[in-house]
Design an enzyme around this catalytic site. Structure first.
Site, PDB file in Angstrom:
ATOM      1  N   GLY A  28      37.260 100.143 -23.656  1.00 53.12           N
ATOM      2  CA  GLY A  28      37.642 101.411 -23.034  1.00 53.12           C
ATOM      3  C   GLY A  28      39.143 101.611 -23.016  1.00 53.12           C
ATOM      4  O   GLY A  28      39.925 100.654 -23.080  1.00 53.12           O
ATOM      5  N   GLY A  44      44.105  95.726 -26.264  1.00 58.75           N
ATOM      6  CA  GLY A  44      43.654  94.345 -26.090  1.00 58.75           C
ATOM      7  C   GLY A  44      43.537  93.831 -24.672  1.00 58.75           C
ATOM      8  O   GLY A  44      43.041  92.729 -24.460  1.00 58.75           O
ATOM      9  N   SER A  72      46.724 101.522 -27.154  1.00 57.87           N
ATOM     10  CA  SER A  72      45.313 101.344 -27.504  1.00 57.87           C
ATOM     11  C   SER A  72      45.067 101.694 -28.964  1.00 57.87           C
ATOM     12  O   SER A  72      45.694 102.605 -29.517  1.00 57.87           O
ATOM     13  CB  SER A  72      44.478 102.268 -26.610  1.00 57.87           C
ATOM     14  OG  SER A  72      43.220 102.492 -27.181  1.00 57.87           O
ATOM     15  N   SER A  73      44.109 101.010 -29.565  1.00 58.58           N
ATOM     16  CA  SER A  73      43.780 101.269 -30.978  1.00 58.58           C
ATOM     17  C   SER A  73      43.193 102.667 -31.186  1.00 58.58           C
ATOM     18  O   SER A  73      43.096 103.141 -32.307  1.00 58.58           O
ATOM     19  CB  SER A  73      42.809 100.201 -31.486  1.00 58.58           C
ATOM     20  OG  SER A  73      41.711 100.113 -30.603  1.00 58.58           O
ATOM     21  N   GLU A  74      42.786 103.338 -30.089  1.00 58.41           N
ATOM     22  CA  GLU A  74      42.264 104.712 -30.192  1.00 58.41           C
ATOM     23  C   GLU A  74      43.355 105.743 -29.901  1.00 58.41           C
ATOM     24  O   GLU A  74      43.076 106.869 -29.510  1.00 58.41           O
ATOM     25  CB  GLU A  74      41.076 104.911 -29.250  1.00 58.41           C
ATOM     26  CG  GLU A  74      39.860 104.050 -29.541  1.00 58.41           C
ATOM     27  CD  GLU A  74      39.111 104.418 -30.831  1.00 58.41           C
ATOM     28  OE1 GLU A  74      39.636 105.205 -31.640  1.00 58.41           O
ATOM     29  OE2 GLU A  74      37.999 103.886 -31.005  1.00 58.41           O
ATOM     30  N   HIS A  93      38.014 107.191 -22.211  1.00 58.52           N
ATOM     31  CA  HIS A  93      37.086 106.729 -23.247  1.00 58.52           C
ATOM     32  C   HIS A  93      36.475 105.420 -22.776  1.00 58.52           C
ATOM     33  O   HIS A  93      37.191 104.449 -22.528  1.00 58.52           O
ATOM     34  CB  HIS A  93      37.796 106.540 -24.592  1.00 58.52           C
ATOM     35  CG  HIS A  93      36.947 105.790 -25.577  1.00 58.52           C
ATOM     36  ND1 HIS A  93      35.655 106.169 -25.863  1.00 58.52           N
ATOM     37  CD2 HIS A  93      37.174 104.676 -26.308  1.00 58.52           C
ATOM     38  CE1 HIS A  93      35.136 105.320 -26.738  1.00 58.52           C
ATOM     39  NE2 HIS A  93      36.040 104.392 -27.012  1.00 58.52           N
ATOM     40  N   HIS A 155      28.489 103.731 -29.848  1.00 55.62           N
ATOM     41  CA  HIS A 155      29.853 103.353 -29.517  1.00 55.62           C
ATOM     42  C   HIS A 155      30.165 103.618 -28.037  1.00 55.62           C
ATOM     43  O   HIS A 155      30.434 102.690 -27.290  1.00 55.62           O
ATOM     44  CB  HIS A 155      30.820 104.123 -30.438  1.00 55.62           C
ATOM     45  CG  HIS A 155      32.268 103.870 -30.152  1.00 55.62           C
ATOM     46  ND1 HIS A 155      33.285 104.353 -30.938  1.00 55.62           N
ATOM     47  CD2 HIS A 155      32.886 103.197 -29.143  1.00 55.62           C
ATOM     48  CE1 HIS A 155      34.453 103.972 -30.448  1.00 55.62           C
ATOM     49  NE2 HIS A 155      34.244 103.289 -29.364  1.00 55.62           N
TER      50      HIS A 155
HETATM   51 ZN   LIG Z   1      35.588 102.542 -27.951  1.00 57.47          ZN
END
Ligand SMILES: [Zn+2]
Length: 217
Positions: A28, A44, A72-74, A93, A155
């Site tokens: 998240g 992470g 965040s990777s998003e 998310h 997801h």
């Molecule tokens: Zn996700």
């Protein structure tokens, strides 16, 4: 709201997301708009260990990282939402187990109780798309144009709001709806609120007042 308070609020809602079971481990990510930039959770880390100062500042126009740490990777998905929706100031998310379970099992999240109708007008659903990609960011950008909640098959989910509180409550209510759907199916066919019943609820002065409160910072 000033940046210091917004950072504290992000850390607070991050912990509440874990406490609500909407995400586990390092899963998240959340963000909030802060003038021309967004503050987003770092990559992470679990929400339980993220401090207010760890939220990473990213310029909305250029996408440049403006502070210490890795976002965040998003990050592309969050940025795309703010660029698409001027009225959105917060994005949540999460990976809610009942939402993922019901929708990956072929079910859908429908309005079955008043709080759902009051807070979520439309749920959009996207097929499975590889996380952390520009393809996912673009698909979410399209889907969020007319929805307060977007289900990402296999997801998780995204909810947006004028405030962090509103986006967080929408994530909670989406998961609650998935739980209620699961329980209703154990007993028979879920009864969904009709369009007429939904309109009637939205016409209540009491509901309009509650919605206005959620938009206050
Ligand atoms: Zn996700």
């Amino acid at each position: 709201m000033d940046e210091k308070r917004l950072r504290e609020e992000l850390a607070n809602f991050g912990r509440r997301i874990l406490g609500s079971g909407l995400a586990v481990g390092p899963g998240g990510n959340i963000s909030a708009r802060c003038a021309e930039k967004m503050l987003i959770s770092p990559s992470g880390l679990s929400f339980e260990e993220v401090l207010p100062e760890d939220y990473v500042a990213v310029d909305l126009g250029s996408g440049a990282v403006l502070s210490e740490g890795r976002p965040s990777s998003e990050v592309a998905m969050h940025r795309a939402i703010y660029l698409a929706r001027e009225d959105v100031n917060a994005v949540v998310h999460v990976h809610p187990p009942f939402v993922i379970g019901v929708t990956s099992g072929g079910g859908s999240i429908e309005p079955m109780f008043p709080d759902f109708v009051a807070l979520i007008k439309r749920v959009a659903t996207l097929p499975y798309i590889l996380p952390c990609t520009e393809r996912l960011a673009q698909a979410v950008k399209e889907a969020v144009q007319n929805a307060e909640a977007v289900v990402l098959l296999n997801h998780g989910a995204i909810t947006v709001g004028a405030t962090l509180k509103e986006a967080f409550y929408r994530a909670q209510i989406l998961e609650e709806a998935a739980k209620i759907t699961t329980i209703a199916r154990l007993f028979g066919s879920p009864r969904v609120l009709s369009r007429e019943e939904q309109e009637e609820l939205l016409g209540l002065e009491a509901e309009r007042y509650r919605q206005s409160v959620l938009k206050r910072t």
